[in-house]
Design an enzyme around this catalytic site. Structure first.
Site, short mmCIF file in Angstrom:
data_model
loop_
_atom_site.label_atom_id
_atom_site.label_comp_id
_atom_site.label_asym_id
_atom_site.label_seq_id
_atom_site.Cartn_x
_atom_site.Cartn_y
_atom_site.Cartn_z
N ASP A 83 0.94 -1.20 -0.13
CA ASP A 83 -0.07 0.08 0.02
C ASP A 83 1.13 1.24 0.11
OD1 ASP A 83 -2.38 1.74 0.61
OD2 ASP A 83 -1.78 1.77 2.43
N LYS A 84 0.13 2.43 -0.39
CA LYS A 84 1.24 3.62 -0.48
C LYS A 84 1.00 4.47 0.73
CE LYS A 84 -0.13 7.30 -2.81
NZ LYS A 84 -0.09 8.51 -1.65
#
Length: 706
Positions: free
Chosen positions: A403-404
């Site tokens: 995930d960012k």
């Protein structure tokens, strides 16, 4: 009787080694209500974390497995356990000395009936001192039709005594029992590598009293919300949040960080960590039994009960191997005299030697001690792995999806640009609308917008959130949304001018949110989130290990690509809703086993779908932590390649141990049948192989090798 924490506490007199522990674990595997088992082998005690309604069934299942269980009202005292250990060691050493005396009588005493009887009596005393418990468990196993280690040893010793090899029978039983004691202590060392951390938490804390004075209070009696003071050089007894003072704290017992972390107003602190400078006051946020440190220990204990794939294979193999060797020994005892013309006593003796060599103790113990050592090594570095199966699976990962926001980035974005697009509206009023909506959301982007705008808010009615899109609500007569590029596009409220404006921000790695009413977009907000300092190094290490990193994010493609370029990721999947992330993880599975790293509620489905799910232990949401298989306690992404390296090393040690256990036995099998192996040699082979695999497994406690 309940323990102090509400569990069932049992004393099991016949449980003194990992073999019995394994049998009891398997007996209780079918109980869904059993949350955790805590074995104390030296004290022969077992704590079962289960509701009272299931206690009777649990006790009955243990009895059915062949173990008498007695309920206790309190855990055995540490000193009582230590004394019992010393008594057991003295008893076994005495048995070994007496068995040596029996050997000396056999070699040097005159060859007449009186001395034979005396020698047999001395041997019988040695066997009684060292082997009564073994005989009891062995005969009980045979009565239930089970051929385990104790059954094999009982048959071998009784058989040797009957055919006149009483000195060897005595020595074999004494050495076997002593080896079992050493093995049990070695396994306890691995188990206690983590539970020993509890001793790092002080038993008392300095608590502010209602009249303002400070007093020393038992940590377990301190209530949530109380204010505690910790002076320089002292350890924190509880978890909390700093309310006064500032200083550096050594968090290595909990997070594995070697560098002290600066703490100031509002920062979290953890039990077991050390205040290195400056007096700190903190508000207690968790009771003593529910600290992060206690949670790590409980999770590792629960993980020990989950058998890894290799461990399950070894258990299945041993279940076939032991009866097969028993049949082989019977064939040697009967077949060699009939087919090869050996003397009957020679055939029987060789068969008994085979039984001693065949004891699968080294094989059975090789896996749990290695897995426990691996789990403990990880926890010491601030990596909480929720079971041996996940420790093994991590080595297989070919793809790692990340995930960012909050994972590759700090997760603490700042509002860097804002623009009111409805020029006829008063700017202050539009910004007040945006802040009112943003303040109601716990999403990092919304929180950044709220923190960057003036403090005044309006009442929001009918507030709601759309995962992967934004939030909505009603302020007065205005129905408003504060959403991302995708949502505004779906609402058909984008214009070429607005698209160009958003793309200019997104090209700089900024996340754009837009405030819109039913008719048009009122304002634009650009939020920037910088990558973690460790992200680029972590990605490079993953690639060096042959793991392909992929970014999965709900953010727009331009922002995602900008952040990905900074951390070194080439494969980017953007504009993903939670279900899209889950589908992406499933699709990536075609390339090989996939891991997923996330921190938010929207990452939970993907974490659950991955072969191994990783969550940020400090920044992650409770939902993400629950869904994940591995927690990175200090949010340092460089722990990801560390987990993979540890997994590969653990797997290598597992198979080293299996090869050692089987290889040594194969050599002595050949010597027993075709050479001149004795029962002495057999027991040393069994004992030596067991200790060798134990100490090889304990090497993992040094930590994951780079």
């Amino acid at each position: 009787m309940p323990t102090s924490d509400g569990g069932l506490l049992l004393r099991i007199p016949a449980m003194d080694c990992p073999t019995e522990e394994g049998l009891i674990r398997r007996a209780l595997e079918g109980f869904a209500d059993v949350r955790r088992l805590h074995f104390d082998l030296p004290a022969r005690a077992l704590t079962v974390d289960a509701p009272p309604a299931s206690w009777a069934a649990v006790t009955a299942a243990i009895a059915k497995a062949g173990f008498k269980a007695e309920t206790l009202s309190a855990p055995p005292a540490v000193e009582d356990t230590a004394q019992a250990r010393r008594r057991e060691l003295v008893r076994l050493v005495a048995a070994l000395v007496i068995a040596t005396g029996a050997e000396l009588l056999h070699f040097f005493a005159p060859d007449d009936t009186l001395w034979h009887v005396a020698g047999m009596a001395v041997a019988a005393i040695a066997i009684a001192l060292s082997g009564l418990a073994v005989f009891g468990k062995g005969l009980s196993s045979l009565a239930r039709g089970q051929l385990n280690i104790n059954a094999l040893m009982s048959v071998a010793v009784i058989g040797a005594f009957v055919i006149g090899q009483w000195p060897e029978a005595a020595m074999v039983m004494a050495l076997y029992s002593l080896a079992e004691l050493i093995e049990a202590r070695s396994v306890e060392r691995a188990r206690n590598a983590i539970t020993g951390l509890l001793a790092l938490s002080p038993e008392q804390a300095e608590v502010r009293q209602p009249d303002g004075r400070w007093a020393r209070v038992e940590a377990r009696a301190v209530a949530v919300g109380a204010t505690v003071r910790v002076k320089p050089g002292e350890r924190f007894a509880l978890d909390g949040r700093v309310t006064a003072g500032q200083g550096a704290v050594d968090q290595s017992p909990v997070t594995g960080e070697s560098i002290p972390v600066d703490k100031a107003l509002g920062d979290p602190v953890f039990a077991g960590t050390i205040n290195q400078s400056g007096s700190l006051e903190f508000e207690v946020t968790r009771p003593a039994g529910d600290t992060v440190l206690a949670g790590i220990i409980h999770a590792v204990e629960a993980a020990q009960g989950q058998r890894a794939p290799t461990q399950r294979f070894v258990d299945r193999f041993a279940a076939v191997y032991t009866p097969a060797v028993f049949v082989l020994a019977l064939a040697v005892a009967i077949g060699t005299p009939l087919l090869l013309g050996w003397p009957w006593l020679t055939g029987i003796y060789k068969a008994l030697v085979l039984l001693v060599i065949a004891c699968p103790c080294a094989l059975v113990i090789s896996t749990p001690v290695t897995v426990v050592s691996g789990l403990a090594a990880a926890a010491r570095q601030g990596i909480l792995i929720k079971g041996g199966v996940h420790l093994e699976e991590a080595r297989k990962l070919k793809v790692l999806a990340l995930d960012k926001t909050g994972t590759l980035t700090e997760g603490r974005p700042r509002l860097v640009a804002q623009r009111v697009l409805a020029e006829e509206r008063e700017e202050a009023w539009v910004l007040q609308l945006a802040r009112s909506l943003a303040a109601r959301s716990d999403h990092p982007v919304s929180q950044a917008i709220a923190a960057g705008l003036p403090a005044d808010t309006l009442s929001v009615q009918d507030f709601g959130a759309e995962l992967g899109r934004g939030v909505h609500g009603r302020i007065g007569d205005h129905h408003l949304v504060l959403g991302n590029h995708r949502w505004i596009h779906e609402r058909d409220q984008c214009s070429p001018e607005l698209e160009a404006l958003m793309q200019a921000h997104e090209a700089q790695g900024r996340t754009v949110s837009l405030l819109a009413d039913a008719d048009r977009v009122l304002a634009l907000f650009a939020v920037a989130d910088s990558p973690r300092a460790t992200s680029r190094d972590a990605v490079a290490e993953l690639q060096a290990l042959g793991v392909h990193p992929v970014m999965l994010t709900g953010d727009n493609p331009s922002t995602a690509r900008a952040i990905a370029a900074l951390v070194g990721i080439a494969d980017v999947r953007a504009d993903l809703l939670p279900q899209d992330k889950q589908q992406a993880v499933a699709a990536l599975g075609a390339q090989g086993p996939v891991g997923m790293v996330g921190d938010g509620v929207n990452d939970a489905p993907s974490l659950a779908a991955a072969a191994v799910g990783f969550s940020m232990g400090a920044a992650g949401t409770d939902t993400a932590k629950e869904a994940a298989d591995v927690l990175i306690m200090n949010d340092d992404l460089r722990k990801l390649p560390e987990v993979i390296r540890l997994s590969r090393r653990t797997y290598a040690v597992l198979w080293q141990n299996i090869a050692l256990a089987l290889g040594i036995k194969a050599v002595f099998f050949a010597l027993a049948v075709f050479g001149s192996a004795t029962m002495w040699m057999a027991v040393f082979a069994d004992m030596g192989a067991s200790l060798l695999v134990v100490f090889n497994g304990l090497r993992l406690l040094r930590g994951a090798a780079r």
